[in-house]
Design an enzyme around this catalytic site. Sequence first.
Site, PDB file in Angstrom:
ATOM      1  CG  ASP A  94      -0.458  -0.809   2.380  1.00 46.50           C
ATOM      2  OD1 ASP A  94       0.852  -0.213   2.421  1.00 46.50           O
ATOM      3  OD2 ASP A  94      -0.612  -0.983   3.645  1.00 46.50           O
ATOM      4  CD  GLU A 116       0.566  -6.448   2.747  1.00 41.80           C
ATOM      5  OE1 GLU A 116       1.934  -6.875   2.966  1.00 41.80           O
ATOM      6  OE2 GLU A 116       0.938  -5.516   2.525  1.00 41.80           O
ATOM      7  CD  GLU A 130       0.660   3.895   4.910  1.00 44.51           C
ATOM      8  OE1 GLU A 130       0.342   4.741   5.452  1.00 44.51           O
ATOM      9  OE2 GLU A 130       1.827   4.540   5.772  1.00 44.51           O
ATOM     10  CG  HIS A 207       7.431   4.480   9.751  1.00 46.93           C
ATOM     11  ND1 HIS A 207       6.601   3.029  10.615  1.00 46.93           N
ATOM     12  CD2 HIS A 207       6.300   3.775   8.711  1.00 46.93           C
ATOM     13  CE1 HIS A 207       6.226   1.952   9.764  1.00 46.93           C
ATOM     14  NE2 HIS A 207       5.738   3.111   8.456  1.00 46.93           N
ATOM     15  NE  ARG A 209       3.549  11.028   4.330  1.00 46.95           N
ATOM     16  CZ  ARG A 209       4.975  10.164   3.821  1.00 46.95           C
ATOM     17  NH1 ARG A 209       5.118   8.971   3.617  1.00 46.95           N
ATOM     18  NH2 ARG A 209       6.194  11.615   2.764  1.00 46.95           N
ATOM     19  CG  HIS A 240      11.410   5.374   9.012  1.00 44.52           C
ATOM     20  ND1 HIS A 240      11.560   6.516   7.944  1.00 44.52           N
ATOM     21  CD2 HIS A 240      10.416   4.755   8.796  1.00 44.52           C
ATOM     22  CE1 HIS A 240      11.548   6.271   6.809  1.00 44.52           C
ATOM     23  NE2 HIS A 240      11.027   5.023   7.393  1.00 44.52           N
TER      24      HIS A 240
HETATM   25  C1  UD1 Z   1       6.995   5.004   3.521  1.00 45.85           C
HETATM   26  C2  UD1 Z   1       5.759   3.872   3.146  1.00 45.85           C
HETATM   27  C3  UD1 Z   1       4.703   3.210   4.153  1.00 45.85           C
HETATM   28  C4  UD1 Z   1       5.409   2.307   4.605  1.00 45.85           C
HETATM   29  C5  UD1 Z   1       7.260   2.475   4.701  1.00 45.85           C
HETATM   30  C6  UD1 Z   1       8.527   1.790   5.541  1.00 45.85           C
HETATM   31  C7  UD1 Z   1       3.787   5.478   1.795  1.00 45.85           C
HETATM   32  C8  UD1 Z   1       3.210   7.035   1.223  1.00 45.85           C
HETATM   33  N1  UD1 Z   1       4.590   5.349   2.637  1.00 45.85           N
HETATM   34  O1  UD1 Z   1       7.086   5.535   4.268  1.00 45.85           O
HETATM   35  O2  UD1 Z   1       3.499   2.981   3.913  1.00 45.85           O
HETATM   36  O3  UD1 Z   1       5.404   1.883   6.276  1.00 45.85           O
HETATM   37  O4  UD1 Z   1       7.542   3.405   4.173  1.00 45.85           O
HETATM   38  O5  UD1 Z   1       9.325   2.095   5.653  1.00 45.85           O
HETATM   39  O6  UD1 Z   1       4.802   5.305   0.101  1.00 45.85           O
HETATM   40  N2  UD1 Z   1      14.444   8.222   4.265  1.00 45.85           N
HETATM   41  C9  UD1 Z   1      15.706   8.118   3.907  1.00 45.85           C
HETATM   42  N3  UD1 Z   1      16.155   7.337   3.648  1.00 45.85           N
HETATM   43  C10 UD1 Z   1      15.434   6.167   3.272  1.00 45.85           C
HETATM   44  C11 UD1 Z   1      13.945   6.546   3.506  1.00 45.85           C
HETATM   45  C12 UD1 Z   1      13.403   7.258   3.807  1.00 45.85           C
HETATM   46  O7  UD1 Z   1      16.775   9.179   4.478  1.00 45.85           O
HETATM   47  O8  UD1 Z   1      15.874   4.667   2.993  1.00 45.85           O
HETATM   48  C13 UD1 Z   1      13.900   9.515   5.000  1.00 45.85           C
HETATM   49  C14 UD1 Z   1      13.777  10.808   3.460  1.00 45.85           C
HETATM   50  O9  UD1 Z   1      13.697  11.701   3.951  1.00 45.85           O
HETATM   51  C15 UD1 Z   1      12.466   9.970   2.728  1.00 45.85           C
HETATM   52  C16 UD1 Z   1      11.479   9.634   4.034  1.00 45.85           C
HETATM   53  O10 UD1 Z   1      12.419   9.188   5.284  1.00 45.85           O
HETATM   54  O11 UD1 Z   1      11.852  11.582   2.392  1.00 45.85           O
HETATM   55  C17 UD1 Z   1      10.090   9.658   4.492  1.00 45.85           C
HETATM   56  O12 UD1 Z   1      10.414   8.500   3.455  1.00 45.85           O
HETATM   57  P1  UD1 Z   1       8.436   8.301   2.256  1.00 45.85           P
HETATM   58  O13 UD1 Z   1       9.004   7.047   1.647  1.00 45.85           O
HETATM   59  O14 UD1 Z   1       7.941   9.417   1.947  1.00 45.85           O
HETATM   60  O15 UD1 Z   1       8.269   8.169   3.905  1.00 45.85           O
HETATM   61  P2  UD1 Z   1       8.332   6.448   4.698  1.00 45.85           P
HETATM   62  O16 UD1 Z   1       7.352   6.978   6.227  1.00 45.85           O
HETATM   63  O17 UD1 Z   1       9.030   5.839   4.472  1.00 45.85           O
HETATM   64  N1  UDP Z   2      12.575  -3.516   9.483  1.00 44.09           N
HETATM   65  C1  UDP Z   2      14.125  -3.906   9.024  1.00 44.09           C
HETATM   66  N2  UDP Z   2      15.127  -2.964   9.697  1.00 44.09           N
HETATM   67  C2  UDP Z   2      14.652  -2.117  10.905  1.00 44.09           C
HETATM   68  C3  UDP Z   2      12.557  -2.307  11.061  1.00 44.09           C
HETATM   69  C4  UDP Z   2      12.157  -2.781  10.769  1.00 44.09           C
HETATM   70  O1  UDP Z   2      14.961  -4.406   8.490  1.00 44.09           O
HETATM   71  O2  UDP Z   2      15.118  -2.091  11.389  1.00 44.09           O
HETATM   72  C5  UDP Z   2      11.552  -5.008   8.972  1.00 44.09           C
HETATM   73  C6  UDP Z   2      10.702  -5.348   9.289  1.00 44.09           C
HETATM   74  O3  UDP Z   2      11.260  -6.945  10.292  1.00 44.09           O
HETATM   75  C7  UDP Z   2       9.117  -5.495   9.106  1.00 44.09           C
HETATM   76  C8  UDP Z   2      10.119  -4.476   8.093  1.00 44.09           C
HETATM   77  O4  UDP Z   2      10.976  -4.267   7.416  1.00 44.09           O
HETATM   78  O5  UDP Z   2       9.411  -6.615   7.717  1.00 44.09           O
HETATM   79  C9  UDP Z   2       8.390  -3.251   8.671  1.00 44.09           C
HETATM   80  O6  UDP Z   2       8.393  -2.286   8.137  1.00 44.09           O
HETATM   81  P1  UDP Z   2       8.139  -0.585   7.786  1.00 44.09           P
HETATM   82  O7  UDP Z   2       7.652  -0.996   9.600  1.00 44.09           O
HETATM   83  O8  UDP Z   2       9.598   0.194   7.703  1.00 44.09           O
HETATM   84  O9  UDP Z   2       7.235  -1.121   7.272  1.00 44.09           O
HETATM   85  P2  UDP Z   2       5.389  -1.210   6.910  1.00 44.09           P
HETATM   86  O10 UDP Z   2       5.731  -2.498   7.205  1.00 44.09           O
HETATM   87  O11 UDP Z   2       4.451  -0.372   8.694  1.00 44.09           O
HETATM   88  O12 UDP Z   2       5.462  -0.864   6.562  1.00 44.09           O
END
Ligand code: UD1
Ligand code: UDP
Length: 370
Positions: A94, A116, A130, A207, A209, A240
């Site tokens: 999602d 999923e 999501e 993490h 939003r 995160h």
């Molecule tokens: C995204 C997904 C969320 C998922 C999460 C898993 C959307 C809208 N959200 O949220 O559904 O649960 O990923 O973790 O698709 N960043 C880094 N390096 C990285 C990753 C993230 O620096 O490798 C930072 C960046 O500043 C980025 C911010 O995190 O802009 C947010 O990343 P984003 O993918 O927009 O949102 P998540 O909260 O990660």
């Molecule tokens: N995870 C990981 N390292 C971390 C935190 C989580 O590998 O430091 C794994 C966790 O086991 C799970 C997935 O990442 O499989 C979940 O990711 P996240 O919580 O970012 O996203 P969501 O599942 O909420 O979309």
Amino acid sequence: MKIGLIFGTRPEAIKMAPVYHQLKKNNITVKVILTGQHKEMLQQVLNLFQIESDYNLEIMKENQELSELTGRLIIELDKIIKKEKLDYILVQGDTTSAFVGALVAFYNKIPVGHIEAGLRTGDIYSPFPEEINRRLIGTIADIHFAPTEINVKNLKKEGISGNRIIKCGNTVIDSLKWIIKNKRELLKNIREKYNINNKKYILLTMHRRENWGKPMIEVLNAIKDYINKKEDLYVVFPMHLNPRVREIINKTLKNCKNKILLEPLEYLEFIAIMEKAYYIMTDSGGIQEEAPTLGKPTLVLRDTTERPEAIEAGTAKLVGTCYKNILKYMELLEGKLYQDMLKVGNPYGDGKTSERIRAYLQKIESEGKI
Ligand code: UD1
Ligand code: UDP
């Protein structure tokens, strides 16, 4: 048969990995199209599961906004999809990457398989964005790979015909079981590396939003106040990379005594730490699915969940984000509730989900229709 896998975040990569290997093992042509919505957190998973990409859009920017991310992805993904002549496109979950992947596939009239499928909370702002992403993918998709019976029912309620829904479990369990089977020795070494083998600790992740701001502050304050009263209890928090999330953590947990703040852990490391946690507190989706396999009681730091199965099974509690409630549940876990929640089982899969997905795709290919 040529299949495109579109994904871009850590959890999608974890859940796509077994599908990627299933397809490859069976000599199906796979094109891996990474959006790069995540950067470091995605790369960790690609390395661990040895996923080779054909494209990486490297779209991530610091503090990215949803609209901008969506807009840029539509344009860039379209160019690739036009170039590759794909028979099917698979998206997972999602995220914005999954939603835009499905949308652009539709614009190019390529059938979409949604892995999923059918998870719903019924509240479009929780989780945000999501819930809307997955509903929109559900409207576009031709094939719905639904993990559980509840997910199947959700899809049918929305008018999706039963013959397009395949109940098959969640691929996250395939990944988790693969790690436990193949990397057992490494798991122990990892806990030694982080010096937590002999510590009693709660594993925390947050993490989402919709939790930014007050909800996260209340949860972290409750954890801090609770931990500060204890001598021997630690909180381990792999953070995160999102700067907005980090700012809140650094401010709120500043005076928390027994805290172990970590960089995002490699999946292998995360599982090692999850395996020996006293219990888990999280707003993550994937972790709610993994915790029951490892028999870890879990407090879900959200007001809604699209994963009610673990709650019904008694291994997880939906506790919201208000200070008083968090403290109440942490205190309750000192008593009988903890034993009640200590159950191993898994409503989310048996580790064979990716095989079922591959087999279904081969079946429709040989029959020439979905
Ligand atoms: C995204 C997904 C969320 C998922 C999460 C898993 C959307 C809208 N959200 O949220 O559904 O649960 O990923 O973790 O698709 N960043 C880094 N390096 C990285 C990753 C993230 O620096 O490798 C930072 C960046 O500043 C980025 C911010 O995190 O802009 C947010 O990343 P984003 O993918 O927009 O949102 P998540 O909260 O990660
Ligand atoms: N995870 C990981 N390292 C971390 C935190 C989580 O590998 O430091 C794994 C966790 O086991 C799970 C997935 O990442 O499989 C979940 O990711 P996240 O919580 O970012 O996203 P969501 O599942 O909420 O979309």
